[in-house]
Write an enzyme that holds these catalytic residues in place. Structure first.
Site, PDB file in Angstrom:
ATOM      1  N   ALA A   8     -37.251   3.137  -3.709  1.00 49.65           N
ATOM      2  CA  ALA A   8     -37.917   1.916  -4.177  1.00 49.65           C
ATOM      3  C   ALA A   8     -39.041   2.245  -5.159  1.00 49.65           C
ATOM      4  O   ALA A   8     -39.197   1.581  -6.189  1.00 49.65           O
ATOM      5  CB  ALA A   8     -38.460   1.133  -2.991  1.00 49.65           C
ATOM      6  N   TYR A   9     -39.807   3.266  -4.836  1.00 45.17           N
ATOM      7  CA  TYR A   9     -40.909   3.674  -5.721  1.00 45.17           C
ATOM      8  C   TYR A   9     -40.370   4.165  -7.064  1.00 45.17           C
ATOM      9  O   TYR A   9     -40.833   3.752  -8.126  1.00 45.17           O
ATOM     10  CB  TYR A   9     -41.726   4.773  -5.036  1.00 45.17           C
ATOM     11  CG  TYR A   9     -42.865   5.304  -5.873  1.00 45.17           C
ATOM     12  CD1 TYR A   9     -43.976   4.519  -6.153  1.00 45.17           C
ATOM     13  CD2 TYR A   9     -42.835   6.605  -6.363  1.00 45.17           C
ATOM     14  CE1 TYR A   9     -45.026   5.013  -6.910  1.00 45.17           C
ATOM     15  CE2 TYR A   9     -43.885   7.113  -7.115  1.00 45.17           C
ATOM     16  CZ  TYR A   9     -44.975   6.315  -7.392  1.00 45.17           C
ATOM     17  OH  TYR A   9     -46.017   6.806  -8.149  1.00 45.17           O
TER      18      TYR A   9
END
Length: 241
Positions: free
Chosen positions: A149-150
């Protein structure tokens, strides 16, 4: 007249180190912080104690009204904006299967929308000869588990950065992203045990973690002398492939 830099996330970590470095380079600095006024005040005091000029302004980087007010403050206090360093970011690590989607939304808001909002104001208001610097991550190339996600949010940052560089044709404004590798900041060290930190420090051929000063050196280069570096992602990671 001093050149003027806005540094988001400027109260701690890489952002603070970048703010202090730019001040040492002769920039008047607007330290933008999200919540901790004491840390922001400490950053301003550190700059002014060395004879530099700085103010602190609170803003949610994803709020376009608040970000516009930051640029207003820079123009009213120091006369304009020459460099924008967007170091504010959120990182939550989790395997895809287990990620709390609220955390995904939070990273999206700060890392993607925040970058877009800051870039939008910068594109409208940075003076000729200026520089816009965003922050990506070397994790994009490493594809480490837990970072999906990052890394996805930072992939969006790279896309915004490279396209904006081309949209500003004729303005004499450079737009680049810095992609740090493992760097010893509170954001990075939080929640990691010593074994994990040691393993990450051993990855680059230089066999250490980066420091905020290492990254601020790159920011200083891109904000100042690097007029022929444009539309690039500079991976400052000690040589991790």
């Amino acid at each position: 007249m001093a050149r003027v830099a806005i540094v988001t996330g400027g109260s701690r970590g890489i952002g603070r180190e970048s703010a202090e470095r730019l001040a040492a380079d002769g920039f008047a600095v607007v330290v933008v912080y999200g919540g901790n006024e004491q840390e922001a005040r400490s950053a301003v005091d550190a700059i002014t104690a060395r004879g530099g000029q700085a103010i602190a302004v609170r803003a949610d980087v994803a709020d376009e009204t608040a970000v516009a007010a930051v640029f207003d403050a820079a123009e009213e206090t120091f006369g304009g904006v020459d460099a924008v360093v967007h170091a504010a970011g959120v990182m939550v690590l989790s395997p895809v299967a287990e990620l709390d989607l609220d955390a995904l939304d939070r990273m999206h808001r700060t890392n993607i929308r925040g970058t877009f909002v800051v870039a939008q104001q910068a594109a409208r208001r940075v003076r000729r000869g200026g520089a816009i610097i965003t922050f990506s991550t070397s994790v994009l190339g490493l594809a480490l588990p837990g970072y999906a996600a990052y890394a996805a949010s930072k992939g969006a940052v790279e896309a915004i950065t490279l396209i904006l560089a081309r949209e500003l044709r004729g303005r004499d404004i450079t737009v680049n992203a810095v992609a740090p590798g493992p760097t010893a900041t509170a954001l990075f060290l939080d929640g990691k045990d010593e074994e994990t930190i040691a393993k990450l420090a051993a990855q680059p051929p230089l066999e250490r973690l980066g420091t905020p000063a290492d990254i601020a050196e790159v920011v200083s280069f891109l904000a100042g002398p690097a007029r022929w570096v444009n539309g690039q992602v500079l991976r400052a990671n000690g040589g991790i492939v």
